[in-house]
Design a protein around this motif. Structure first.
Motif, mmCIF file in Angstrom:
data_model
loop_
_atom_site.group_PDB
_atom_site.id
_atom_site.type_symbol
_atom_site.label_atom_id
_atom_site.label_comp_id
_atom_site.label_asym_id
_atom_site.label_seq_id
_atom_site.Cartn_x
_atom_site.Cartn_y
_atom_site.Cartn_z
ATOM 1 N N ALA A 38 -17.402 -12.290 1.651
ATOM 2 C CA ALA A 38 -16.878 -13.541 2.198
ATOM 3 C C ALA A 38 -16.551 -13.338 3.666
ATOM 4 C CB ALA A 38 -15.629 -13.985 1.441
ATOM 5 N N LEU A 39 -17.004 -14.261 4.500
ATOM 6 C CA LEU A 39 -16.770 -14.223 5.941
ATOM 7 C C LEU A 39 -15.800 -15.352 6.284
ATOM 8 C CD1 LEU A 39 -17.543 -13.188 8.806
ATOM 9 C CD2 LEU A 39 -19.465 -14.793 8.738
ATOM 10 N N LEU A 40 -14.645 -14.990 6.837
ATOM 11 C CA LEU A 40 -13.597 -15.971 7.093
ATOM 12 C C LEU A 40 -13.101 -15.878 8.528
ATOM 13 C CD1 LEU A 40 -12.701 -14.342 4.115
ATOM 14 C CD2 LEU A 40 -11.634 -16.587 3.910
ATOM 15 N N GLY A 41 -12.664 -17.018 9.061
ATOM 16 C CA GLY A 41 -12.081 -17.070 10.400
ATOM 17 C C GLY A 41 -11.849 -18.514 10.804
ATOM 18 N N ARG A 42 -11.018 -18.693 11.819
ATOM 19 C CA ARG A 42 -10.713 -20.043 12.290
ATOM 20 C C ARG A 42 -11.949 -20.668 12.938
ATOM 21 N NH1 ARG A 42 -5.993 -19.884 15.081
ATOM 22 N NH2 ARG A 42 -5.574 -17.661 14.836
ATOM 23 N N ALA A 199 -19.804 -17.742 4.114
ATOM 24 C CA ALA A 199 -18.789 -18.123 5.088
ATOM 25 C C ALA A 199 -17.956 -19.244 4.490
ATOM 26 C CB ALA A 199 -19.431 -18.588 6.384
ATOM 27 N N THR A 200 -16.636 -19.110 4.553
ATOM 28 C CA THR A 200 -15.769 -20.110 3.952
ATOM 29 C C THR A 200 -14.402 -20.110 4.649
ATOM 30 O OG1 THR A 200 -14.722 -20.836 1.879
ATOM 31 C CG2 THR A 200 -14.994 -18.463 2.186
ATOM 32 N N HIS A 201 -13.718 -21.246 4.603
ATOM 33 C CA HIS A 201 -12.330 -21.330 5.043
ATOM 34 C C HIS A 201 -11.382 -21.176 3.858
ATOM 35 C CE1 HIS A 201 -14.128 -23.475 8.568
ATOM 36 N NE2 HIS A 201 -13.172 -22.832 9.197
ATOM 37 N N ASP A 202 -11.924 -21.152 2.654
ATOM 38 C CA ASP A 202 -11.133 -21.194 1.434
ATOM 39 C C ASP A 202 -10.736 -19.779 1.020
ATOM 40 O OD1 ASP A 202 -10.106 -21.509 -1.124
ATOM 41 O OD2 ASP A 202 -11.549 -23.062 -1.692
ATOM 42 N N LEU A 216 -12.708 -12.575 10.810
ATOM 43 C CA LEU A 216 -13.017 -12.617 12.240
ATOM 44 C C LEU A 216 -11.748 -12.975 12.995
ATOM 45 C CD1 LEU A 216 -16.513 -14.329 12.624
ATOM 46 C CD2 LEU A 216 -15.825 -12.112 13.530
ATOM 47 N N THR A 217 -11.286 -12.056 13.829
ATOM 48 C CA THR A 217 -10.066 -12.256 14.608
ATOM 49 C C THR A 217 -10.388 -12.069 16.086
ATOM 50 O OG1 THR A 217 -9.334 -9.950 14.727
ATOM 51 C CG2 THR A 217 -8.857 -11.132 12.678
ATOM 52 N N PRO A 218 -9.495 -12.496 16.977
ATOM 53 C CA PRO A 218 -9.739 -12.286 18.412
ATOM 54 C C PRO A 218 -9.910 -10.824 18.784
ATOM 55 C CG PRO A 218 -8.009 -13.918 18.093
ATOM 56 C CD PRO A 218 -8.301 -13.332 16.742
ATOM 57 N N SER A 219 -9.381 -9.914 17.972
ATOM 58 C CA SER A 219 -9.506 -8.482 18.274
ATOM 59 C C SER A 219 -10.688 -7.828 17.582
ATOM 60 C CB SER A 219 -8.211 -7.759 17.868
ATOM 61 O OG SER A 219 -7.958 -7.915 16.482
ATOM 62 N N GLY A 220 -11.508 -8.624 16.883
ATOM 63 C CA GLY A 220 -12.694 -8.081 16.235
ATOM 64 C C GLY A 220 -12.768 -8.491 14.781
ATOM 65 N N VAL A 221 -13.768 -7.959 14.074
ATOM 66 C CA VAL A 221 -13.946 -8.267 12.663
ATOM 67 C C VAL A 221 -13.354 -7.138 11.826
ATOM 68 C CG1 VAL A 221 -16.266 -7.236 12.530
ATOM 69 C CG2 VAL A 221 -15.609 -9.000 10.898
ATOM 70 N N ARG A 222 -12.647 -7.499 10.770
ATOM 71 C CA ARG A 222 -12.014 -6.520 9.895
ATOM 72 C C ARG A 222 -12.555 -6.732 8.489
ATOM 73 N NH1 ARG A 222 -11.206 -5.258 14.308
ATOM 74 N NH2 ARG A 222 -9.215 -4.962 15.413
ATOM 75 N N THR A 223 -13.322 -5.760 7.997
ATOM 76 C CA THR A 223 -13.958 -5.876 6.688
ATOM 77 C C THR A 223 -13.370 -4.859 5.725
ATOM 78 O OG1 THR A 223 -16.037 -6.563 7.751
ATOM 79 C CG2 THR A 223 -16.163 -5.857 5.456
#
Length: 284
Positions: A38-42, A199-202, A216-223
């Motif tokens: 799942a790929l999430l971010g604003r 990709a989801t917001h849920d 996905l954050t401003p400081s990078g992707v955290r998986t």
């Protein structure tokens, strides 16, 4: 023994649209075979850009895209190989459907591969069956419901027999029954060997469905594993996301001594109900 190369990966990738600021900078991102991701971010975090980079729709300004550890070339041969490995289904099916009938639309990709007519027909039939829309093969696409259009768009990607299927907000706009049917379909695709990225917001859906969650954050992707990543409140805050209800419920249960510290928390309402029902004093 060394770990196998990721199926698809972005290495130190940067991208900016023409005359615009950088969307992604120095990004490393991996898709591991067999792991539901799942790929999430604003909004505006770069999710759509990342998905288009993975599928070859965009080319990095710096860095590289790899498949099975080998660098993707952006000539005709390289892109054809990539698109038989990775397929992207966009959020709005009307941006993807264009043929007169369902079967014609689903056949478009395989026909462009230059396959024999018999192979194209077989792929279309299998994709329609996998998405449970075989009865709609001759239906004009403009007469489909929204959920049927979603399934048709996914079937067109499945007919390419990709190893990685990337879906942008696939449950958006579907009613609860449509969401459940789609998730069951995705489970079937995974069981047949397709690696699915959603990709989801849920956050609740991500906790329930995914093996891994990429924030996905401003400081990078955290998986990392979905139950762990989706319990990290600082990461969720950076990504503009709330805490999933399942994580909050698990914290409450542990606080009440109803869930052992190392035991996994509920990922669905059904799991929560079962967990509570099995506690001493809850039966009858």
């Amino acid at each position: 023994m060394s770990e196998a190369a990721p199926l698809v990966a972005l290495r130190d990738v940067s991208f900016a649209y023409e005359d615009g600021p950088a969307v992604l900078t120095g990004l490393d991102f991996e898709v591991r075979e067999g792991r539901a991701l799942a790929l999430l971010g604003r909004n505006g975090s770069g999710k759509t850009t990342l998905m288009r980079l993975l599928s070859g729709g965009l080319r990095p300004r710096a860095g590289e895209l790899t498949v099975d550890g080998g660098t993707v070339s952006y000539d005709r041969k390289g892109l054809t190989r990539l698109r038989t490995t990775v397929q992207l289904v966009v959020q709005d099916p009307d941006d993807q459907l264009f043929a007169a009938s369902v079967a014609q639309d689903v056949s478009f990709g395989p026909l462009n591969l230059g396959l024999a007519d018999s192979e194209v027909r077989a792929r279309v039939a299998q994709a329609l069956a996998a998405l449970d829309i075989a009865a709609l093969a001759d239906r004009p696409t403009h007469l489909l419901s929204y959920g049927q259009r979603k399934r048709t768009a996914i079937a067109g990607a499945v007919a390419m027999r990709p190893r990685v299927l990337i879906l942008d907000e696939p449950t958006a706009g579907l009613d609860p029954d449509g969401q459940e049917r789609l998730l069951a379909t995705l489970d079937g695709l995974r069981a047949s060997g397709t690696t699915v990225v959603m990709a989801t917001h849920d956050v609740d859906l991500a906790l329930r469905w995914a093996d891994d969650a990429a924030l996905l954050t401003p400081s990078g992707v955290r998986t990392g594993p979905a139950p762990e990543n989706l319990a990290r409140t600082h990461l969720l805050r950076e990504a503009g996301l709330r805490l999933p209800w399942g994580v909050a419920a698990a914290e409450l249960l542990r606080g009440q001594g109803l869930l052992a510290g190392a035991a996994p928390g509920p990922r669905t309402a059904e799991e929560l109900a079962t967990l509570v029902a099995t506690q001493p004093g809850q039966a009858g």
